[in-house]
Design a protein around this motif. Structure first.
Motif, PDB file in Angstrom:
ATOM      1  N   GLN A  43      38.473   8.949  62.818  1.00  0.00           N
ATOM      2  CA  GLN A  43      37.387   9.437  61.990  1.00  0.00           C
ATOM      3  C   GLN A  43      37.442   8.745  60.639  1.00  0.00           C
ATOM      4  O   GLN A  43      38.516   8.524  60.088  1.00  0.00           O
ATOM      5  N   MET A  44      36.291   8.402  60.128  1.00  0.00           N
ATOM      6  CA  MET A  44      36.208   7.838  58.780  1.00  0.00           C
ATOM      7  C   MET A  44      36.272   8.979  57.774  1.00  0.00           C
ATOM      8  O   MET A  44      35.653  10.021  57.981  1.00  0.00           O
ATOM      9  N   MET A  45      37.061   8.771  56.708  1.00  0.00           N
ATOM     10  CA  MET A  45      37.094   9.781  55.657  1.00  0.00           C
ATOM     11  C   MET A  45      37.447   9.139  54.327  1.00  0.00           C
ATOM     12  O   MET A  45      38.091   8.099  54.285  1.00  0.00           O
ATOM     13  N   VAL A  46      36.992   9.783  53.289  1.00  0.00           N
ATOM     14  CA  VAL A  46      37.400   9.406  51.949  1.00  0.00           C
ATOM     15  C   VAL A  46      38.846   9.860  51.811  1.00  0.00           C
ATOM     16  O   VAL A  46      39.202  10.966  52.225  1.00  0.00           O
ATOM     17  N   GLN A  47      39.696   9.008  51.252  1.00  0.00           N
ATOM     18  CA  GLN A  47      41.106   9.346  51.108  1.00  0.00           C
ATOM     19  C   GLN A  47      41.266  10.610  50.263  1.00  0.00           C
ATOM     20  O   GLN A  47      40.754  10.676  49.136  1.00  0.00           O
ATOM     21  N   PRO A  48      41.962  11.632  50.791  1.00  0.00           N
ATOM     22  CA  PRO A  48      42.178  12.850  50.007  1.00  0.00           C
ATOM     23  C   PRO A  48      42.832  12.583  48.656  1.00  0.00           C
ATOM     24  O   PRO A  48      42.556  13.275  47.682  1.00  0.00           O
ATOM     25  N   SER A  49      43.659  11.553  48.581  1.00  0.00           N
ATOM     26  CA  SER A  49      44.333  11.243  47.313  1.00  0.00           C
ATOM     27  C   SER A  49      43.356  10.830  46.215  1.00  0.00           C
ATOM     28  O   SER A  49      43.712  10.842  45.037  1.00  0.00           O
ATOM     29  N   GLU A  73      31.220  23.036  49.186  1.00  0.00           N
ATOM     30  CA  GLU A  73      30.221  24.001  49.645  1.00  0.00           C
ATOM     31  C   GLU A  73      28.880  23.323  49.910  1.00  0.00           C
ATOM     32  O   GLU A  73      28.221  23.609  50.918  1.00  0.00           O
ATOM     33  N   GLU A  74      28.477  22.414  49.027  1.00  0.00           N
ATOM     34  CA  GLU A  74      27.200  21.705  49.200  1.00  0.00           C
ATOM     35  C   GLU A  74      27.232  20.831  50.460  1.00  0.00           C
ATOM     36  O   GLU A  74      26.286  20.834  51.257  1.00  0.00           O
ATOM     37  N   LEU A  75      28.319  20.090  50.635  1.00  0.00           N
ATOM     38  CA  LEU A  75      28.429  19.239  51.827  1.00  0.00           C
ATOM     39  C   LEU A  75      28.458  20.073  53.104  1.00  0.00           C
ATOM     40  O   LEU A  75      27.854  19.689  54.111  1.00  0.00           O
ATOM     41  N   SER A  76      29.139  21.208  53.068  1.00  0.00           N
ATOM     42  CA  SER A  76      29.191  22.080  54.238  1.00  0.00           C
ATOM     43  C   SER A  76      27.811  22.611  54.605  1.00  0.00           C
ATOM     44  O   SER A  76      27.447  22.661  55.786  1.00  0.00           O
ATOM     45  N   LEU A  77      27.046  22.988  53.588  1.00  0.00           N
ATOM     46  CA  LEU A  77      25.679  23.470  53.847  1.00  0.00           C
ATOM     47  C   LEU A  77      24.813  22.358  54.428  1.00  0.00           C
ATOM     48  O   LEU A  77      24.031  22.590  55.365  1.00  0.00           O
ATOM     49  N   GLU A 124      29.530  12.518  55.227  1.00  0.00           N
ATOM     50  CA  GLU A 124      30.402  12.979  56.319  1.00  0.00           C
ATOM     51  C   GLU A 124      31.845  12.557  56.045  1.00  0.00           C
ATOM     52  O   GLU A 124      32.776  13.343  56.230  1.00  0.00           O
ATOM     53  N   ALA A 125      32.040  11.332  55.571  1.00  0.00           N
ATOM     54  CA  ALA A 125      33.377  10.834  55.242  1.00  0.00           C
ATOM     55  C   ALA A 125      33.969  11.602  54.058  1.00  0.00           C
ATOM     56  O   ALA A 125      35.157  11.919  54.047  1.00  0.00           O
TER      57      ALA A 125
END
Length: 79
Positions: A4-10, A39-43, A55-56
């Protein structure tokens, strides 16, 4: 395993994290700004309107949330 593509949590370490004192324990929390973003992204995800970049970002924030949950649980268990 799912790739999965994601922005690095760090990437939120400097600006999206705070340590809050709760019942004499210091726990990891999101800043108000990062919490609002989550919250905004989840909505938007529920509405089906996320871009691939959003999404990332959401994936990275959720991973950071899982890390904090684990760390905070350990802090509480050791107190």
């Amino acid at each position: 395993m799912i790739t999965q593509m994601m922005v690095q949590p760090s990437s939120w370490v400097e600006s999206g994290i705070k340590i809050s004192k709760v019942r004499n324990l210091h726990l990891f929390k999101f800043t108000d700004e990062l919490q609002s973003q989550l919250e905004e992204l989840s909505l938007n995800k529920k509405a089906g309107t996320l871009t691939s970049e959003q999404e990332a970002e959401l994936a990275g924030i959720l991973e950071l949330d899982r890390i904090f949950t684990l760390l905070n649980a350990r802090i509480i268990a050791e107190s």
